[in-house]
Design a protein around this motif. Structure first.
Motif, mmCIF file in Angstrom:
data_model
loop_
_atom_site.group_PDB
_atom_site.id
_atom_site.type_symbol
_atom_site.label_atom_id
_atom_site.label_comp_id
_atom_site.label_asym_id
_atom_site.label_seq_id
_atom_site.Cartn_x
_atom_site.Cartn_y
_atom_site.Cartn_z
ATOM 1 N N LEU A 302 53.942 15.304 -22.136
ATOM 2 C CA LEU A 302 53.442 14.177 -22.923
ATOM 3 C C LEU A 302 51.980 14.345 -23.328
ATOM 4 O O LEU A 302 51.383 13.449 -23.905
ATOM 5 C CB LEU A 302 53.615 12.872 -22.136
ATOM 6 N N GLY A 303 51.399 15.495 -23.014
ATOM 7 C CA GLY A 303 50.047 15.797 -23.464
ATOM 8 C C GLY A 303 48.947 15.306 -22.559
ATOM 9 O O GLY A 303 47.808 15.136 -22.999
ATOM 10 N N HIS A 304 49.253 15.081 -21.273
ATOM 11 C CA HIS A 304 48.246 14.548 -20.355
ATOM 12 C C HIS A 304 48.003 15.493 -19.185
ATOM 13 O O HIS A 304 47.763 15.052 -18.055
ATOM 14 C CB HIS A 304 48.684 13.175 -19.840
ATOM 15 N N GLY A 305 48.047 16.780 -19.445
ATOM 16 C CA GLY A 305 47.849 17.746 -18.384
ATOM 17 C C GLY A 305 46.468 17.725 -17.773
ATOM 18 O O GLY A 305 46.263 18.243 -16.669
ATOM 19 N N GLU A 306 45.503 17.116 -18.461
ATOM 20 C CA GLU A 306 44.128 17.087 -17.948
ATOM 21 C C GLU A 306 43.880 15.939 -16.981
ATOM 22 O O GLU A 306 42.816 15.863 -16.365
ATOM 23 C CB GLU A 306 43.152 16.956 -19.128
#
Length: 993
Positions: A302-306
């Motif tokens: 979902l694009g929240h790996g950080e």
């Protein structure tokens, strides 16, 4: 352990105390020390019991490598000294062969041949002892299922056999059979098999929590979303932070990942960070890590790996970094098990879980729905809104000009412009335009500070707001704009006056503080501060020529606001006229200069002033006129607030329907504006109150949680937590116990709440509600521990002894429910001492009567003296209430006390005394009337008295006369429901004649 036991009695007491501890390192280390101590005694029995406790600690503390070692010592003693082992100890030895089999399966370094050799020894010992082999075949099936070979045959050999005394409990065997069907792809049959466990009909130490974790996804696939949600909430609480159930925790994380609840999954992962370090079972760890990876993989997709994630100790982790680490470790574990077993079962099962697609886009699991953009505490969150956001892509000079123009009008879109400008100005390499229309950088910085100060003031951070306004005023002076500087200083004066002299809040009485509660001693100081601020503003106004009309109107409004706040603080009729005079000046000035926003502001202040003075008809008339003007002339963004004001007035006039309609319309209109500009959070909170008055609690719950979410989004954490606290209390009242606990667990895990920062009493209120919910959910051990902690803390609340009285009284009841009547007496005495300082008549009376009932019920005649002592205390509380003119909200304290005297004597077999007490209760209640809300209580007293008379005292004739007369009276009054238990008892007495 402070001192090693010196006698066997001391050892046994220490073993019992250790068994009351939760499983984990503390219990395990203590068990090891007790084994060392037991070895010093000449007798063998103490060592046997200590080794049994040690093996249990290893088994349920997820240390499978050590469990077989402890059992080997135990088995040696069993072989060498069989006479030491009575029937119960002998049973435990044979039972724990299964524990060793499970421990060996969990260790990939143990060869498969060794596992089979152990099962062979188990079979041979069972046969030699004349024991049935069903438990052996159960372990043989579990090994086959673990390896992934010949499961069907092994299942039939086990499941078709008759159970024995050494078989696993019904709940555990049901779980194993269901997992067999689940592995075969038959969800329907698995769920049908699980039903007795999922429904709570069969349970044990690990069930239903273990089965629930595995049933979550099948429930979803079968379309039982509500049950899956409820099961997740209840089941997770049964396994969280438990090393021996880490695999089940992983299943709950997986469930969150596959239902659109990734943020909750990360929250639960953080709550279980101990498992990364405490799980010593490779098999449990593999199951846990696979669930963790399912969650992290989904978050990364979902694009929240950080985002930060809780992981292995020793360093900080991001989602992406932890996923890579978990992937490597779990793959290695699966490969080791497959290498040991000679199959690929664990790798394939792991791949199946990792490749599973989300089952639902979004499933609302808790009352506090969180999203991934809210995971980082303090991170700015953009609230979803229905309106179209303003276009902020224009060049800098044009954006500055638009922001200032909108700000002059009080337009809500000004705030978005200032936010964009703040981003641009603070960016590296910012160059300020050399444009006379824009002005110097100092002025723009002052504009941004004034906007930031306004936001802080809305969150009641008046100290921060005052400081920023003063700083802005200095920059305006530097920029050569004295009129702006004067207005900023006026704002600073008001913010400074609003800084509370001190902050305190009360918890424990069952109500959640809505904000810092100013004590009586604070009021004069607050009134004096606002009076001084108003006087300073008047002087500032006189000394500030050259104000533009919008600036002068704004300054006049600040003057009127200061006096309005003074009236609110003092409640004095003598302060009303001054407010209305200032409001009149503002209205006249704004009307002359056509400052439409301030015309509306003046009308709002006038209506609010009438409301504060108690003149509701005038307040409603002013609000109606205000709404007419806003509908005709605008500005439209004032309409939601005006409708909200009229709704609050209608609530004050007991017109909940009208208030509900106004607030519904206000929220519809509020969707056109930013939520903080029209205070949408308050509209939802007020609508919740209207819903409660209309008997719509579920709708109220939705609005409370929405209000809390909006307050959090704008950074007002205190009001958000208050709203959530009210939502938790309401959900508990509605019987939604697991919802309540899940919500409070989420709140109490917040760093600022854990540190007690929002307000220590508010945090105590959250914990108190959670303790009550735990009790309602029959988790009495956890509830008692929390109540004891709160009672100890609240004992130091010298400013609020009444709350301590309530908490201590409830603690006493829980202790009594656990048969700890001496400790219950101590807690009750603490409650009474606090009650003497700050009375809580009804709460204390209720608890004391319940304490008496519990002691009499549990101890019979032996407990009568203690029970009567509690009732004597309740009598003194009732006397005090009568003297103080207190009227109970529920049952009459006197009639309820008389009834309890009857029940307590009945438990002690003192039936004549019981009947006399019930006669007194009936006399105090009096005969019921047509509208009497006491008819049910009166009927119960009649039933109880007739039972004493007809059954226990063997005088059926007067008992029947009593019952027949009561039935006739109740029937004539229309209370037919209340007659059923009376006619049932009468029929029984006639049958026995």
């Amino acid at each position: 352990m402070p001192t090693a036991p010196q006698t066997t009695d001391e050892l046994y007491e220490a073993l019992q105390a250790n068994q009351r501890r939760p499983y984990g390192r503390t219990r395990t280390v203590t068990a090891e020390e007790l084994v060392d101590a037991a070895e010093r005694f000449e007798e063998t029995l103490p060592l046997v019991r200590a080794l049994l406790e040690l093996q249990e600690a290893y088994t349920y503390g997820s240390e499978p490598r050590k469990s077989p070692v402890a059992f080997a010592r135990l088995l040696t003693l069993f072989d060498e000294q069989p006479d030491v082992f009575d029937e119960n100890l002998r049973h435990l030895v044979f039972w724990r062969f299964k524990w060793v089999a499970a421990a060996l399966r969990a260790l990939p370094e143990i060869p498969l041949t060794s596992l089979r050799q152990w099962l062979t020894e188990m079979r041979e010992r069972y046969e030699k002892a004349g024991l049935g082999l069903q438990p052996y075949y159960g372990q043989a099936y579990r090994l086959a299922a673990h390896v992934g070979e010949d499961e069907a045959l092994a299942f039939e050999l086990w499941a078709g056999r008759t159970r024995t005394r050494l078989s696993d409990c019904e709940a555990c065997e049901i779980g194993e059979r269901a997992l067999y069907h689940l592995a075969a792809g038959d969800d329907e049959r698995a769920l049908g098999t699980w039903e007795p466990v999922l429904a709570g009909k069969e349970s044990c130490q690990e069930e239903p929590a273990r089965s629930i974790a595995h049933a979550l996804l099948p429930l979803l696939r079968a379309g039982h979303t509500d049950r899956a949600r409820e099961s997740h909430l209840a089941g997770y609480r049964g396994c969280r932070r438990n090393p021996s159930m880490s695999g089940e925790v992983g299943r709950h994380l997986e469930f969150c990942a596959l239902t659109g609840n990734e943020a909750r999954g990360l929250e639960l992962l953080a709550e279980n960070r101990n498992l990364f370090d405490e799980v010593d079972s490779p098999l449990e760890l593999l199951d846990f890590l696979t669930g963790v990876e399912v969650l992290l993989r989904r978050v990364e997709q979902l694009g929240h790996g950080e985002l930060p994630a809780a992981g292995f100790p020793g360093r900080t982790w991001t989602v992406s970094g932890l996923r890579a680490e978990v992937h490597g470790r779990a793959d290695d574990l699966a490969a080791r098990f497959d290498a040991r077993n000679g199959t690929t079962a664990h790798t394939e099962r792991r791949s199946t879980r990792l490749d599973r697609a989300p089952l639902l886009e979004a499933l609302e699991l808790t009352l506090r729905t969180r999203h991934l953009d809210e995971v980082v505490p303090g991170a700015p969150v953009v609230a979803p809104v229905a309106r179209t956001a303003p276009d902020l892509s224009e060049p800098l000079p044009e954006l500055i000009a638009r922001a200032r123009a909108l700000d002059e009008r009080g337009h809500p879109d000004a705030r978005a412009c200032w936010t964009e400008l703040r981003t641009r100005v603070t960016a590296r390499g910012y160059t300020h335009p050399d444009d006379p229309a824009v002005g110097p950088l100092a002025r723009l910085r002052a504009d941004l500070l004034a906007d930031e100060a306004s936001r802080l003031g809305e969150r009641d951070d008046f100290t921060g707001a005052a400081a920023l306004y003063e700083e802005a005023a200095g920059l305006y002076d530097d920029a050569g704009t004295p009129a702006h500087a004067a207005l900023a200083r006026a704002h600073a004066l008001l913010a400074t006056a609003e800084i509370p002299p001190r902050t305190s809040a009360s918890a424990g009485s069952g109500t959640t503080p809505r904000g810092p509660a100013d004590g009586a001693d604070d009021t004069p100081a607050e009134v004096a501060a606002l009076t001084a601020a108003h006087a300073a503003m008047v002087r500032l106004h006189a000394e500030s020529p050259g104000l533009a009309p919008y600036q002068e109107a704004r300054l006049l409004r600040l003057r009127a606001t200061a006096l309005g706040l003074r009236l609110q603080a003092s409640g004095s009729d003598g302060h009303v006229a001054a407010v209305l005079d200032e409001v009149g000046l503002l209205h006249d000035f704004a009307t002359r200069h056509d400052v439409t926003g301030q015309i509306a502001g003046a009308l709002i202040l006038r209506a609010s002033t009438f409301a504060l003075s108690g003149d509701l008809p005038a307040a409603v008339a002013e609000t109606d006129a205000l709404l007419d003007r806003l509908n005709a002339h605008g500005p439209a963004w004032h309409l939601p607030r005006a409708l909200g004001l009229r709704a609050r007035l209608r609530l004050g006039a007991q017109d909940a329907e009208g208030a509900h309609a106004d607030l519904g319309e206000a929220l519809r209109l509020a969707a056109d504006w930013p939520a903080d500009a029209v205070d949408t959070a308050r509209l939802h909170g007020d609508l919740a109150e209207a819903c409660l008055r209309l008997g719509r609690p579920d709708e109220a719950l939705r609005h409370l949680t929405r209000s809390a979410e909006l307050n959090l989004r704008r950074g007002d954490r205190f009001d958000a937590y208050c709203a959530y606290s009210n939502a938790a209390t309401l959900s508990l009242d509605l019987g939604r116990v697991e919802d309540c606990i899940a919500l409070l667990d989420s709140l109490l895990a917040e760093p600022d709440v854990a540190a007690g920062e929002p307000n220590d009493r508010l945090v105590a209120q959250l914990r108190l509600t959670r303790a009550r919910a735990l009790r309602a959910g029959e988790d009495l051990k956890a509830a008692t521990a929390e109540f004891l902690a709160l009672a100890a803390e609240s004992a130091g609340w010298d400013d609020d002894p009444g709350s301590h009285a309530v908490i201590a009284a409830e603690t006493a009841v829980l202790l009594a429910e656990a048969d700890e009547f001496d400790r219950a007496r101590e807690a009750a005495d603490q409650a009474l001492a606090a009650h003497a300082r700050d009375p809580r008549h009804e709460a204390l009376s209720n608890c004391l009567r319940e304490l008496a009932r519990l002691q009499a019920r549990q101890q019979g005649a032996d407990g009568l003296a203690g029970a009567l002592a509690f009732l004597a205390d309740a009598g003194r509380v009732a006397d005090g209430a009568r003297t103080a003119g207190y009227e109970a909200h529920g049952r009459s304290l006197d009639s309820a006390l008389a009834y309890e005297y009857g029940r307590v004597h009945a438990y002690a077999d003192a039936y004549e005394e019981a009947l006399a007490a019930l006669e007194k209760a009936l006399a105090l209640l009096g005969e019921p009337g047509p509208e009497s809300d006491r008819a049910g209580e009166w009927a119960e007293c009649v039933r109880f008295a007739a039972a004493m008379e007809g059954i226990y005292l063997e005088r059926p004739a007067p008992a029947l006369a009593r019952l027949d007369a009561a039935v006739s009276r109740l029937t004539a009054l229309g209370h037919t429901d209340e007659t059923e238990p009376l006619t049932s008892l009468a029929d029984r007495l006639r049958d026995e004649e």
